[in-house]
Design an enzyme around this catalytic site. Sequence first.
Site, PDB file in Angstrom:
ATOM      1  N   GLU A  67      -1.159  -8.538   4.995  1.00  0.00           N
ATOM      2  CA  GLU A  67      -1.164  -8.673   6.636  1.00  0.00           C
ATOM      3  C   GLU A  67      -2.635  -8.650   7.000  1.00  0.00           C
ATOM      4  O   GLU A  67      -2.714  -8.935   8.193  1.00  0.00           O
ATOM      5  CB  GLU A  67      -0.345  -7.822   6.996  1.00  0.00           C
ATOM      6  CG  GLU A  67      -0.806  -6.313   7.419  1.00  0.00           C
ATOM      7  CD  GLU A  67      -0.884  -5.528   5.719  1.00  0.00           C
ATOM      8  OE1 GLU A  67      -0.601  -5.962   4.708  1.00  0.00           O
ATOM      9  OE2 GLU A  67      -1.464  -4.320   5.919  1.00  0.00           O
ATOM     10  N   HIS A  83      -3.329  -5.588   0.928  1.00  0.00           N
ATOM     11  CA  HIS A  83      -2.785  -5.829   2.309  1.00  0.00           C
ATOM     12  C   HIS A  83      -2.759  -7.187   2.622  1.00  0.00           C
ATOM     13  O   HIS A  83      -3.681  -7.847   3.415  1.00  0.00           O
ATOM     14  CB  HIS A  83      -3.353  -5.209   3.413  1.00  0.00           C
ATOM     15  CG  HIS A  83      -3.569  -3.594   3.194  1.00  0.00           C
ATOM     16  ND1 HIS A  83      -2.540  -3.079   4.002  1.00  0.00           N
ATOM     17  CD2 HIS A  83      -4.107  -2.605   2.610  1.00  0.00           C
ATOM     18  CE1 HIS A  83      -2.531  -1.670   3.753  1.00  0.00           C
ATOM     19  NE2 HIS A  83      -3.568  -1.562   2.847  1.00  0.00           N
ATOM     20  N   CYS A 124       0.753  -1.113   0.035  1.00  0.00           N
ATOM     21  CA  CYS A 124       0.141  -0.102   0.179  1.00  0.00           C
ATOM     22  C   CYS A 124       0.970   1.293   0.055  1.00  0.00           C
ATOM     23  O   CYS A 124       1.533   1.517  -0.893  1.00  0.00           O
ATOM     24  CB  CYS A 124      -1.213  -0.040   0.954  1.00  0.00           C
ATOM     25  SG  CYS A 124      -2.250   1.092   1.048  1.00  0.00           S
TER      26      CYS A 124
END
Lengths: 221, 734
Positions: A197, A195, A86
């Site tokens: 994560e 993302h 990002c």
Amino acid sequence: MKSAVIVFPGSNCDRDAAVALKNTTGRSPTMVWHNDNELPKVDLIVVPGGFSYGDYLRAGAMAGNSPVMREVVAHAKSGTPVLGICNGFQVLTETGLLPGALIRNAGLTFVCKSVSLSVETTNSIFTTGYDKSNLITIPIAHHDGNYFASNDTLELLENEDRIAFRYSSDNPNGSQRNIAGILNEERNVLGMMPHPERAVDAQHGSTDGITMFATLTEQLA
Amino acid sequence: MVETPIITDELIAEHGFTKDEYKTVLAIMGRVPSFTELGIFSVMWSEHCSYKSSKKWLKTLPTDGPQVIQGPGENAGVVDIGDGKAAIFKIESHNHPSFIEPYQGAATGVGGILRDVFTMGARPVANLNALRFGSPNHPKTRHLISGVVGGIGGYGNCIGVPTIGGEVNFHPAYNGNILVNAMTVGLADTDKIFYSAAAGNGNAVVYVGSKTGRDGIHGATMASAEFSDDSEEKRPTVQVGDPFTEKLLLEACLELMATDAIVAIQDMGAAGLTSSSVEMASKGGVGVELDLDLVPARETAMTAYELMLSESQERMLMVLKPNSEKMAQAIFDKWELDFAIIGKITDTGNLVLKMHGEIMADIPVDPLVENAPEYDRPWEKTPEAPKIQARELSPPENLEDVLLELISTPDSASKRWIWEQYDHMVMADTVAGPGGDSAVVRVHGTNRGLAVTTDCTPRYCAAAPETGGRQAAAEAWRNLTAVGAKPLALTNNLNFGNPERPVIMGQVVGCIAGISDAGRVLDFPVVSGNVSLYNETNGEAILPTPVIGGVGLIDNLDRTANCAFKAEGDTIILIGDTTGWLGASLYLREVEGREVGAPPPVDLTTERKNGDFVRYLISDGQIDTCHDISDGGLLLALAEMAIAGEIGANIKSPEIDIPLFAWAFGEDQARYVITSKQSEAILGSAKSVGISAAVIGTVGGSALTLGDSISISVLDLANRHRSWLPNYMANAGE
């Protein structure tokens, strides 16, 4: 695997990246503050999401010129894998490690949702664990994720098999050729708007990010 | 030097004082106040800061419970969630500024409530927003939505706290006064909670964060007056937010809080340096002396008056323990924030302000706070609304058309267009995002979760304030229950018109009485809140809107529920009694175009019984699908469950003695829809504890059907539900 997460003033996915790394690799990363001139020797560097320096001037522009990024660039050039997520992707394009730029979303608004991605290449340390025929689900959350590059650059990326991910159905931000993530020429630097994560445990609704961290751990152990 | 204005009658009136109030000022001071002193009294005694019209009634709210660590009166409420952790939360309005300048107004609303929560030592983990806009046909509405949503997202996304819930309503009563109520929930260790009471003669008073500018001067006073057509001229009183600085301030404060250096800390919100220093001194029973030459200023030649009344954002005031200043300064230097020792705690009990070697103000703190005006304003009971009998209404020709209309009406249409502009996943602990009964965030590093919701049905409050207040609290409690959470406590945002009008004051009194009832019976105490009055433009008041923010605890995230239908063949069970109550319903408003009738009664004992039963079923692992029934009644709830699960349902024609449309769209309270594979066992245990439960149909197929009356494909329902808002916002040129 030893890893480091770079923390800028305004980073806000640094903890999420650290938790994902710890849970999938069993080892906490070193958190490196932006003013540090020295990076520890690690196997993986993560440039996390957020609003580094408030995204003032242009998303990623000021972080791209910060002292710690000079170190990150040097490590990347000597072969250390670098993952920019990002805002991290935006920072990597600002440093020149990755070509092109991330401009304002075509819809002009911030977009946060889970998106379906196609894995375009498994020929990288980040993506080798994925199956090219499967789509993966990873969330996005950005205002400036519209990937833009010259036609020559886009052709080069296609020809060198450097497009890592594409948005598979809806293009949420107007990115050229539906690009969601790209690799550098040496294939050790990956920048992606989604993302991973945020897709690492069952309560996230998707666990498709685990593969990336697990594969990195296996190869860099 | 700037010349100090002379205190004239005109100046006194401009500062919002009544004659009697100014007499009290003279009595406290024993002399004519200085200009700076007048300004300080003015903001401290504004409705916004002093709660002078509502205090009498706020005192009647239930605020206690074994879970309550801190009730109203601090920056935010604190409840114990076990394992040494506390949830800290509050809701606050930013209505007036958001109408004048929607982006900054909403953004600074979010910034302000975040500071209220992290000033107490909590890391914010969730933001919610309760929004009310005018009619979609009003020329300003699109612009206001776009600005407010942009501002909320712009602030929350940047600081990195997920915006995971809220509500959005539309009504012409908000044409000239939109409501922007922002709520933040944070998590802290119970032994690391910070309060605002100053102490320690000689301790340093420290200013941290952004510099002080001339923005927002008299914001609190603006929020305490009605609007008229020239409200645009008040734009300079709106503050400008900087979420990046707030992020730095958040991290710096939490880093300092991990040490043992802080005696007291208070954010600078409404009335800025004035209210923060006065509140800290008042709570601690001490005096404060500030040297205003030391306040970090953004602009040159700012006067004492301006410095004290500025509402510049992202600032904090703290009292530090002796010899900890250096260590504290190093932390703020690291985060590149201003850090200035601007004064000290004294034992005089006075607020003393010095500038250029002169004393600009010297006010005794106790009387400034204790003798603040408090009014018992005259109030009129809202006349009772007539009971609407469903049998006396002419039934709609086609129930399918009604359902399609109700699923896509502005109030009930999907708000995805809004919440996709909010980062609702950052911090990676969002378990249930926007769109359900309650949103759920995981307590970081555990398998427990906090459920959060905001609720209010203003049309009920307008028709019958007491019932409306009771319903708002009950619905929040029900929404927490529907995801399996044990409701812990609530925060309220009481939005009303001009309290000097007895009709409006009657609404305030009624709604508070209703919230009190619900809080007591449901063990759902009030731990924090905010009052926003004078929401009127040219004499037109908003609907009474007492928004309830509810927080609940889920002990085991493997035992929770959501509203999506799960599997073909699951039995659909309706919990609670259905009488077909159509008074003040969405049906009457949208289909017949009438806002009439008494709202559904709220029987709190039944509410409690039914809710406790449903929660038990979820926590016992017997069900994982549950939806509360609210606006639009049973059929709208079923349609939402079908849309969320992308699977249909077959509902039997009920054997009842009320008209079918009233059964389908009536808004009787204390009801839930659940699904199960073991319906017999559930019906059995419901019967044994005297709970009304009935099988109404089966999950399955690709359409929602009701006997021979309705058959609509889930896809059609979903398209109608999801398309209204994006289409509306896209048609900007209309």
